[in-house]
Motif scaffolding. Structure first.
Motif, PDB file in Angstrom:
ATOM      1  N   CYS A  37      12.513  -5.406   1.248  1.00  0.00           N
ATOM      2  CA  CYS A  37      11.427  -6.394   1.313  1.00  0.00           C
ATOM      3  C   CYS A  37      11.713  -7.533   0.345  1.00  0.00           C
ATOM      4  N   HIS A  73      13.905   0.100   3.895  1.00  0.00           N
ATOM      5  CA  HIS A  73      13.502  -1.279   4.182  1.00  0.00           C
ATOM      6  C   HIS A  73      13.675  -2.121   2.926  1.00  0.00           C
ATOM      7  N   SER A 102      15.518  -4.061   7.895  1.00  0.00           N
ATOM      8  CA  SER A 102      15.908  -2.664   8.025  1.00  0.00           C
ATOM      9  C   SER A 102      17.349  -2.472   7.587  1.00  0.00           C
ATOM     10  N   SER A 145      10.732  -8.254   5.784  1.00  0.00           N
ATOM     11  CA  SER A 145      11.202  -6.873   5.696  1.00  0.00           C
ATOM     12  C   SER A 145      12.426  -6.696   6.578  1.00  0.00           C
ATOM     13  N   LYS A 188       6.239  -3.954  11.384  1.00  0.00           N
ATOM     14  CA  LYS A 188       6.482  -4.840  10.246  1.00  0.00           C
ATOM     15  C   LYS A 188       6.787  -6.241  10.752  1.00  0.00           C
TER      16      LYS A 188
END
Length: 284
Positions: free
Chosen positions: A274, A272, A263, A261, A239
């Protein structure tokens, strides 16, 4: 219709079973990377006549990596043989892996640490829902299955109206390849489709114990030939900040966003967050 929200909890698997799955996944990955590399790309003399299979031969990879052909064959066959980091690094160089592919290879190798059955998060707490709802631009939370767990009204407006869709339809991968409305809105669909499949492949290989993943891939491959073709490439990517362009029917100008993104904590490594940030006009 694919059942995407049902939790397929893996049956109890012993460390031996899990390590065997990981060895097979590693073997499949090595085979896919070998098949795409031509002899000339690897600095080998071009052979005359047609090869029975695409890409390098196993013995050619073994020579380039400095290991025996039998040893490398065992790795591709998914046999549980001891392999050091030095050897796996050498094989990665021989296969000319990209940085993302190299990281993925090390993850599959995993230093020969005992494999753990990773859980999938299906619910999030209200405070996280509140955070997503307070954001002015599209924002959502997904798990490694690409299941949508929280989203704000901007997602409904620009990405896809998930609020009006049934829970089993709230999967980002499934929507990307099967929902014509999402495809019509997303101008750079081809780019995002390839990137999304490559990211999803990293999750697929990480959850070797979870039968949900092969069933999902099989079902979506039947629904979308484009997904099936991309999946066969076996590409992997991490990502990263990705730019998307949306065009709504009632707006003349396309809107550009950068997707960031983030974590979650170690308690929920599969989640995640976003966040879409608008791109200034001169940057788009």
């Amino acid at each position: 219709m694919v059942e995407m929200n049902g939790l397929s909890q893996p049956a109890h698997l012993s460390p031996v079973d899990l390590n065997s799955m990981r060895a097979r996944t590693l073997g499949d990955y090595l085979k896919s990377r070998r098949a795409r590399l031509q002899p000339e790309q690897a600095g080998l003399a071009k052979t005359h006549g047609q090869r029975r299979t695409p890409g390098l031969r196993r013995e050619e990879v073994a020579i380039l990596a400095g290991v025996s052909a039998t040893y490398y064959t065992f790795l591709e066959q998914g046999r549980e043989v001891a392999v050091s980091r030095e050897v796996i690094e050498s094989i990665g160089r021989a296969l000319q892996l990209s940085p993302d592919e190299h990281t993925h290879l090390l993850g599959l190798w995993n230093g020969n640490e005992p494999e753990m059955a990773l859980p999938i998060t299906s619910e999030i707490t209200q405070p996280w829902r509140d955070i997503v709802n307070q954001m002015a631009f599209p924002a959502f939370i997904t798990n490694d299955r690409a299941e949508l767990l929280a989203w704000n009204t901007s997602v409904d407006k620009y990405v896809l109206d998930y609020t009006s869709r049934a829970p089993e339809q709230r999967n980002m991968m499934f929507s990307l390849f099967t929902d014509p409305e999402m495809r019509a809105r997303l101008i750079n669909w081809e780019e995002m489709a390839a990137h999304s499949v490559a990211i999803f492949r990293t999750s697929y290989d990480k959850y070797t114990h979870d039968p949900w993943f092969p069933k999902f891939v099989d079902d979506l491959s039947k629904e979308s030939s484009e997904f099936a073709s991309l999946w066969e490439l076996h590409h992997v990517e991490a990502k990263r900040v990705t730019r998307v362009y949306y065009q709504l029917p009632d707006q003349e100008q396309a809107i550009a966003y950068d997707i960031n993104s983030l974590s979650f904590t170690l308690d929920h490594p599969d989640l995640h967050l976003c966040i879409y940030s608008p791109v200034k006009e001169q940057e788009s």
